[in-house]
Design a protein around this motif. Structure first.
Motif, PDB file in Angstrom:
ATOM      1  N   ALA A   1     -24.014  29.674   6.144  1.00  0.00           N
ATOM      2  CA  ALA A   1     -23.857  28.338   5.551  1.00  0.00           C
ATOM      3  C   ALA A   1     -24.104  28.382   4.047  1.00  0.00           C
ATOM      4  O   ALA A   1     -23.394  27.731   3.268  1.00  0.00           O
ATOM      5  N   HIS A   2     -25.107  29.155   3.628  1.00  0.00           N
ATOM      6  CA  HIS A   2     -25.401  29.282   2.197  1.00  0.00           C
ATOM      7  C   HIS A   2     -24.227  29.939   1.472  1.00  0.00           C
ATOM      8  O   HIS A   2     -23.843  29.503   0.371  1.00  0.00           O
TER       9      HIS A   2
ATOM     10  N   ASN B   1     -24.304  28.409  14.905  1.00  0.00           N
ATOM     11  CA  ASN B   1     -23.819  27.732  13.719  1.00  0.00           C
ATOM     12  C   ASN B   1     -24.057  28.589  12.484  1.00  0.00           C
ATOM     13  O   ASN B   1     -24.902  29.490  12.493  1.00  0.00           O
ATOM     14  N   PRO B   2     -23.346  28.330  11.385  1.00  0.00           N
ATOM     15  CA  PRO B   2     -23.524  29.148  10.178  1.00  0.00           C
ATOM     16  C   PRO B   2     -24.964  29.173   9.663  1.00  0.00           C
ATOM     17  O   PRO B   2     -25.394  30.175   9.099  1.00  0.00           O
ATOM     18  N   GLU B   3     -25.715  28.073   9.843  1.00  0.00           N
ATOM     19  CA  GLU B   3     -27.089  28.063   9.342  1.00  0.00           C
ATOM     20  C   GLU B   3     -28.034  28.872  10.218  1.00  0.00           C
ATOM     21  O   GLU B   3     -29.188  29.105   9.831  1.00  0.00           O
ATOM     22  N   ASN B   4     -27.594  29.314  11.398  1.00  0.00           N
ATOM     23  CA  ASN B   4     -28.432  30.127  12.277  1.00  0.00           C
ATOM     24  C   ASN B   4     -28.165  31.620  12.153  1.00  0.00           C
ATOM     25  O   ASN B   4     -28.862  32.417  12.773  1.00  0.00           O
ATOM     26  N   ILE B   5     -27.161  32.011  11.377  1.00  0.00           N
ATOM     27  CA  ILE B   5     -26.784  33.415  11.253  1.00  0.00           C
ATOM     28  C   ILE B   5     -27.038  33.869   9.817  1.00  0.00           C
ATOM     29  O   ILE B   5     -26.468  33.316   8.878  1.00  0.00           O
ATOM     30  N   TYR B   6     -27.890  34.860   9.663  1.00  0.00           N
ATOM     31  CA  TYR B   6     -28.260  35.375   8.346  1.00  0.00           C
ATOM     32  C   TYR B   6     -27.736  36.795   8.174  1.00  0.00           C
ATOM     33  O   TYR B   6     -27.702  37.577   9.127  1.00  0.00           O
TER      34      TYR B   6
ATOM     35  N   LEU C   1     -16.384  35.384   2.757  1.00  0.00           N
ATOM     36  CA  LEU C   1     -17.420  36.284   3.245  1.00  0.00           C
ATOM     37  C   LEU C   1     -17.206  37.703   2.731  1.00  0.00           C
ATOM     38  O   LEU C   1     -18.162  38.391   2.359  1.00  0.00           O
ATOM     39  N   ARG C   2     -15.959  38.131   2.687  1.00  0.00           N
ATOM     40  CA  ARG C   2     -15.671  39.487   2.208  1.00  0.00           C
ATOM     41  C   ARG C   2     -16.027  39.636   0.734  1.00  0.00           C
ATOM     42  O   ARG C   2     -16.591  40.662   0.309  1.00  0.00           O
TER      43      ARG C   2
ATOM     44  N   TYR D   1     -16.232  33.657  15.572  1.00  0.00           N
ATOM     45  CA  TYR D   1     -15.234  34.593  15.059  1.00  0.00           C
ATOM     46  C   TYR D   1     -14.183  33.776  14.322  1.00  0.00           C
ATOM     47  O   TYR D   1     -13.142  33.398  14.870  1.00  0.00           O
ATOM     48  N   THR D   2     -14.483  33.483  13.079  1.00  0.00           N
ATOM     49  CA  THR D   2     -13.611  32.660  12.247  1.00  0.00           C
ATOM     50  C   THR D   2     -12.690  33.543  11.419  1.00  0.00           C
ATOM     51  O   THR D   2     -12.782  34.778  11.441  1.00  0.00           O
TER      52      THR D   2
END
Length: 571
Positions: free
Chosen positions: A421-422, A518-523, A471-472, A551-552
């Motif tokens: 998320a960040h 969710n994006p805020e749970n994955i670091y 992300l890349r 898997y976006t």
């Protein structure tokens, strides 16, 4: 089968009892042999402990107690979180508690952290409610299944009693050491305590994310009216007494009182404004805080018998006399500002002259249990010549919970964590894009007839405005900056690591029914290692709680490209 059915049933029960006792004795003997020859073949010790906990039940006292007396204490250290969880279930508690007392007497500095973590969570009333829901969803089956068929608040009160009894045993066994350890943990809590603005920002973001679930096909409310779910959450925040300190409670109540409006659009505007203002305040904070202003005790640390946490995880004799002691603490605490939340980083200097960094992260899940899960699953992913299985593993830093919402991780010196998320919000900030405003703009024309098809169309239109290489590009920049390599090797290594861990986490999340990926749970770290927060199974299997993995298009762009040397092909 002839004869009295009662006699047949009694005979069957007797046979099961005999074979259960025999199996328990065999497992305990295997642990005893493993302690003498840790590199021998056979099941891993933590797997044996897991099977033992599933086996033991009423009437197994004699076989279990006789067997564990011959098993060295260090064999059980890697399974401490699992053993502590067993205290919440009878009749396991009566069998496990004497064992935990024995382990605590010999290894107090290994036992204090998981015991403290479990006690902090067991005393939290929100944890009791979560476990009541868990028991209701699992049906409250028998002792050898998941939980005893008794109210979970009774089980929780029993767990607190067992944990406090073990703590008292620790005090009796080590009356000089335990007060120092508890003071150390208490001072760490002080220096890592989140600010008032952080707490409000976290709550405001959570409410704002919930607002954008509406209107949808699952809502019975009229358009524009705030759904009852959000009203209840605002009232819960307003009524919460332990959310902030007593002197800040009035300001907290005033903040949430202003959110009691009648129009959903007005609530979204208020929350958006609050998030921007709180974000600005947190961004204005310095990047470092002096330790002496927060904790003179840690700043002038002078105890020479406190070990650096996290050194008790090998299966052979830990050799406490060889462990590194705490010499001092670094005079500054680093603040890593990330999506409004602040990750605090403090460093411990050991008697060997090395620096041991720790990260404090806000988490709603028990990361101690996640650490043990990864310790048990990583051996399954290692390479195997007969099966041609590729070698892979998940990043599993040692961790303990200071409270329900705060976890401390032992991390490598050069590692930093950034949530997905960040990463996305940093891109939005640089490109001056606000996806929430864009969503409202696209959904409002259809507000009178919102259904799944409309939502899919809106999402498709919104996705067109988001590049697929965010992300890349982040990994490209961070890998070269943090790892310090000017070639493509650092980027390729990070992307390959991310591909491995995303695949393994997706596999675990699917088989364990872990919701809310969710994006805020994955670091993610610059080296490509991942860490998932709130990674806990959901027994309700509610499809509205989200998919177990992500898997976006951005993740696909990061971990794959065409050709025979693609990342997935090389893993």
């Amino acid at each position: 089968v002839s004869g009295d059915p009662q006699d047949v049933s009694a005979e069957t029960a007797m046979k099961r009892k005999v074979w259960t006792d025999f199996t328990i004795k065999c497992f305990l003997q295997s642990l005893e042999i493993h302690a003498k020859n840790p590199r021998g073949e056979g099941l891993a010790t933590d797997e044996i402990v897991c099977r033992l906990q599933w086996l033991i039940g009423p009437g197994d006292d004699d076989a279990f107690q006789k067997g564990i007396s011959r098993v060295p204490e260090q064999i059980w250290l890697k399974s401490l979180p699992s053993l502590i969880c067993g205290l919440a279930r009878e009749p396991q508690a009566s069998l496990i508690k004497p064992l935990l007392k024995r382990i605590a007497a010999k290894f107090p500095q290994a036992t204090i952290y998981p015991i403290y973590s479990a006690l902090a969570r067991a005393k939290d009333p929100r944890e009791v409610n979560a476990n009541v829901n868990f028991q209701n969803n699992t049906g409250g089956e028998s002792a050898r299944d998941v939980f005893e068929s008794m109210p979970m608040d009774v089980v929780k009160s029993g767990l607190v009693g067992h944990l406090e009894e073990i703590m008292q045993h620790l005090y009796g066994s080590h009356p000089l050491l335990l007060p120092h350890l508890e003071k150390l943990i208490g001072q760490i809590q002080i220096i890592l305590k989140p600010r008032f603005e952080e707490i409000l920002l976290s709550a405001a973001r959570s409410l704002l994310d919930s607002c954008f679930k509406f209107p949808n096909v699952h809502t019975t409310e009229e358009n524009g009216v705030i759904p009852m779910e959000i009203r209840q959450r605002i009232n819960e925040y307003y009524d919460a007494q332990d959310l902030v300190e007593a002197e800040e409670r009035e300001a907290k109540n005033s903040f949430f009182k202003e959110l009691r409006v009648n129009d959903l659009s007005q609530l979204i505007d208020k929350l958006s404004s609050a998030v921007r203002n709180l974000q600005t305040k947190l961004n204005s904070l310095p990047n470092f805080l002096p330790l002496h202003t927060l904790s003179p005790f840690l700043s002038n640390f002078s105890l020479d018998h406190i070990e650096i946490p996290g050194q008790y995880f090998q299966e052979t004799d830990p050799g406490a006399d060889l462990h590194v002691m705490i010499h001092s603490f670094h005079p500054r605490i680093k603040l890593v500002k990330e999506r409004g939340a602040i990750t605090r980083r403090f460093e411990v200097i050991g008697t060997d002259g090395r620096t041991y960094p720790f990260l404090a992260c806000q988490s709603t899940g028990d990361l101690t249990n996640l650490w043990q899960l990864l310790q048990r699953t990583n051996p399954l992913f290692t390479s195997s010549l007969p099966t041609r299985k590729r070698s892979a593993c998940l990043n599993s830093p040692w961790t303990f919970n200071l409270s329900r919402n705060m976890s401390v991780l032992k991390s490598p010196l050069d590692e930093k964590l950034f949530s997905l998320a960040h990463i996305f919000e940093e891109h939005c900030r640089k490109s001056q894009m606000d996806p929430l405003i864009a969503y409202r703009h696209l959904i409002l024309p259809h507000s009178n007839n919102v259904n799944t098809t409309i939502k899919h169309q809106v999402f498709t239109e919104l996705a067109k405005t988001v590049p697929e290489n965010i992300l890349r590009e982040f990994v490209h920049m961070k890998a070269r900056k943090e790892i310090g390599s000017s070639s493509f090797v650092a980027e390729y290594s990070s992307r390959k690591r991310a591909a491995v861990e995303m695949g393994l986490y997706s596999f675990l999340g699917h088989i364990l029914a872990v919701p809310n990926r969710n994006p805020e749970n994955i670091y993610m770290s610059p080296s490509g290692s991942l860490l998932h927060f709130s990674f806990s199974p959901d027994m309700s299997a509610d499809p509205q709680k989200g998919v177990p993995f992500r898997y976006t298009a951005n993740i696909n762009s990061l971990v794959s490209f065409t050709g025979s040397s693609a990342l997935f092909s090389s893993v």
